[in-house]
Motif scaffolding. Structure first.
Motif, short mmCIF file in Angstrom:
data_model
loop_
_atom_site.label_atom_id
_atom_site.label_comp_id
_atom_site.label_asym_id
_atom_site.label_seq_id
_atom_site.Cartn_x
_atom_site.Cartn_y
_atom_site.Cartn_z
N LEU A 32 0.86 -1.23 0.03
CA LEU A 32 -0.02 0.08 -0.03
C LEU A 32 0.96 1.23 0.02
CD1 LEU A 32 -2.88 1.12 -0.02
CD2 LEU A 32 -2.84 0.99 2.54
N THR A 33 2.04 1.36 0.69
CA THR A 33 2.93 2.08 0.64
C THR A 33 3.42 2.59 -0.83
OG1 THR A 33 3.63 1.96 3.10
CG2 THR A 33 4.83 3.39 1.63
N SER A 34 3.60 1.55 -1.50
CA SER A 34 4.20 1.73 -2.88
C SER A 34 2.98 2.19 -3.76
CB SER A 34 4.55 0.20 -3.42
OG SER A 34 5.22 0.30 -4.45
N ILE A 35 1.71 1.81 -3.72
CA ILE A 35 0.67 2.30 -4.35
C ILE A 35 0.46 3.96 -4.11
CG2 ILE A 35 -1.80 2.38 -4.73
CD1 ILE A 35 -1.87 -0.65 -3.78
N VAL A 36 0.72 4.42 -3.02
CA VAL A 36 0.69 5.66 -2.52
C VAL A 36 1.77 6.31 -3.17
CG1 VAL A 36 0.80 7.35 -0.61
CG2 VAL A 36 -0.61 5.30 -0.40
N GLY A 37 2.99 5.84 -3.16
CA GLY A 37 4.22 6.48 -3.56
C GLY A 37 3.91 6.77 -5.25
N TYR A 38 3.65 5.78 -5.96
CA TYR A 38 3.42 5.81 -7.46
C TYR A 38 2.23 6.92 -7.72
CZ TYR A 38 6.97 2.61 -8.76
OH TYR A 38 8.09 1.99 -8.95
N VAL A 39 1.15 6.81 -6.86
CA VAL A 39 0.01 7.75 -7.35
C VAL A 39 0.52 9.20 -7.20
CG1 VAL A 39 -2.34 8.48 -6.33
CG2 VAL A 39 -1.68 6.13 -6.81
N GLN A 40 1.29 9.44 -6.14
CA GLN A 40 1.54 10.74 -5.57
C GLN A 40 2.78 11.20 -6.89
OE1 GLN A 40 3.03 10.69 -2.00
NE2 GLN A 40 0.98 10.97 -0.98
N MET A 41 3.41 10.36 -7.36
CA MET A 41 4.18 10.57 -8.50
C MET A 41 3.60 11.09 -9.91
SD MET A 41 7.41 7.84 -8.19
CE MET A 41 8.00 8.32 -9.73
N LEU A 42 2.39 10.52 -10.09
CA LEU A 42 1.68 10.40 -11.28
C LEU A 42 0.67 12.07 -11.01
CD1 LEU A 42 -0.15 6.91 -11.70
CD2 LEU A 42 1.45 8.19 -13.46
N LEU A 43 0.39 12.42 -9.64
CA LEU A 43 -0.06 13.65 -9.41
C LEU A 43 0.64 14.83 -9.84
CD1 LEU A 43 -2.46 12.66 -6.39
CD2 LEU A 43 -3.27 13.22 -8.69
N PRO A 55 -7.42 16.66 -16.62
CA PRO A 55 -8.20 17.03 -15.39
C PRO A 55 -9.06 15.63 -14.85
CG PRO A 55 -8.50 18.84 -17.16
CD PRO A 55 -7.72 17.53 -17.79
N GLN A 56 -9.80 15.01 -15.97
CA GLN A 56 -10.57 13.99 -15.27
C GLN A 56 -9.52 12.99 -14.57
OE1 GLN A 56 -12.95 12.04 -18.11
NE2 GLN A 56 -13.77 10.75 -16.75
N ALA A 57 -8.23 12.69 -15.36
CA ALA A 57 -7.48 11.71 -14.72
C ALA A 57 -6.92 11.94 -13.44
CB ALA A 57 -6.32 11.63 -15.78
N THR A 58 -6.67 13.39 -13.40
CA THR A 58 -6.20 13.93 -12.33
C THR A 58 -7.03 13.87 -10.89
OG1 THR A 58 -4.90 15.78 -13.10
CG2 THR A 58 -5.29 16.07 -10.80
N ARG A 59 -8.47 13.99 -11.18
CA ARG A 59 -9.43 14.00 -10.14
C ARG A 59 -9.73 12.43 -9.83
NH1 ARG A 59 -12.09 17.56 -13.69
NH2 ARG A 59 -13.16 15.81 -14.58
#
Length: 294
Positions: free
Chosen positions: A78-89, A96-100
């Protein structure tokens, strides 16, 4: 020991102790006590009842080990998921839709991560006294930092957050754990307070102890619920009726951290009026009380 407490006139239920030195053969006992008084109402002795709860305690240990193991295994991916999501953001080229959509993923992943951390903390507290890495710390400065960090969320919720604290209060504390205590109390106060109300946070020195108070004007807690408030997974009936999010771990963890510092936590509350949580921590030999203002 229960016998000493009973001899002092204390009455209690379900005080659990382990009897025996050998971990393989020791037994767990649940002890309850009631005072015995003479015709004049003077303390004359005590009656104690012992119940063998070894099987129950062994089952609890297995459950806690399972919870700790599963929580640990879940936190790593889960920590890995959070890290990669924040990198994408951080990618400015996202639609805009992908960001939301990613923000929704991030918000819920963070929520799961907090829940897993709470489960790990609960398992650690249940396993025995919580280890504290104590260092010299300015409790007043720590409190100001926590309040400042909480202000944006309070502002968004329409709740006023006030702080009254001395310039400094030096103590030996586990800074990270005490920050967790303050954050839990501030989150709890905001969660149960309607918009337009006020939460007052204060720090003072009383009778050789630091007293941290968080008072809200929220929904309050009934007398029946107050006795179970610091029990893990407990949620008041009013919280459930109002569909307020939470699993009932924050206050249990908070109490474990406070008690590991040699302190205690108490609550005064009235339905519809609000709640006041008080954390009392011993100053210790290295603590310095603040000089009077002016």
């Amino acid at each position: 020991m229960p016998t000493y407490r009973a001899a002092q006139g204390e009455e209690f239920d379900d005080c659990r102790i382990w009897a025996g030195d050998d971990p393989l053969t020791q037994r767990a006992l649940s002890v309850s006590a009631r005072s015995v008084r003479d015709e004049a109402g003077r303390f004359a002795g005590a009656a104690l009842a012992y119940k063998d709860v070894t099987d129950f305690m062994r089952a609890m240990e297995v459950k806690d080990e399972f919870v700790a193991s599963v929580s640990h295994e879940l936190r790593t991916p889960l920590t890995s998921i959070v890290g990669y999501v924040q990198m994408l953001l951080e990618d400015d080229g996202l639609a805009p839709q992908a960001t939301r959509q990613l923000e929704v993923v991030d918000r819920n992943a963070q929520r799961l991560l907090r829940l897993i951390s709470d489960l790990l903390d609960t398992a650690q507290i249940d396993a025995g006294p919580v280890g504290m890495a104590r260092t010299p710390c300015d409790l007043a400065g720590l409190l100001r930092d926590c309040v400042d960090a909480a202000r944006p969320a309070y502002r968004a919720a329409g709740i006023r957050l006030d702080l009254a604290a001395p310039p400094a209060l030096s103590m030996l504390l586990d800074r990270q754990r005490i920050e967790q205590v303050v954050d839990n109390l501030l989150t709890n106060a905001m969660k149960y307070s309607p918009s337009g109300t006020e939460v007052c946070v204060s720090l003072a020195v009383e009778d050789g102890r630091a007293e941290l108070t968080v008072a809200d004007q929220g929904i309050g807690i009934s007398a029946a619920d107050r006795d179970r408030l610091f029990t893990r997974f407990f949620r008041s009936r009013d919280a459930e009726d109002r569909s307020i999010q939470g699993v009932g771990l924050d206050l249990s963890i908070t109490r474990g951290i406070v008690e590991a510092h040699g302190g205690r936590i108490e609550v005064d509350s009235e339905l519809g009026i609000g709640s006041t949580f008080r954390v009392r921590l011993p100053l210790g030999s290295t603590a310095r009380a603040p000089a009077p203002a002016g």
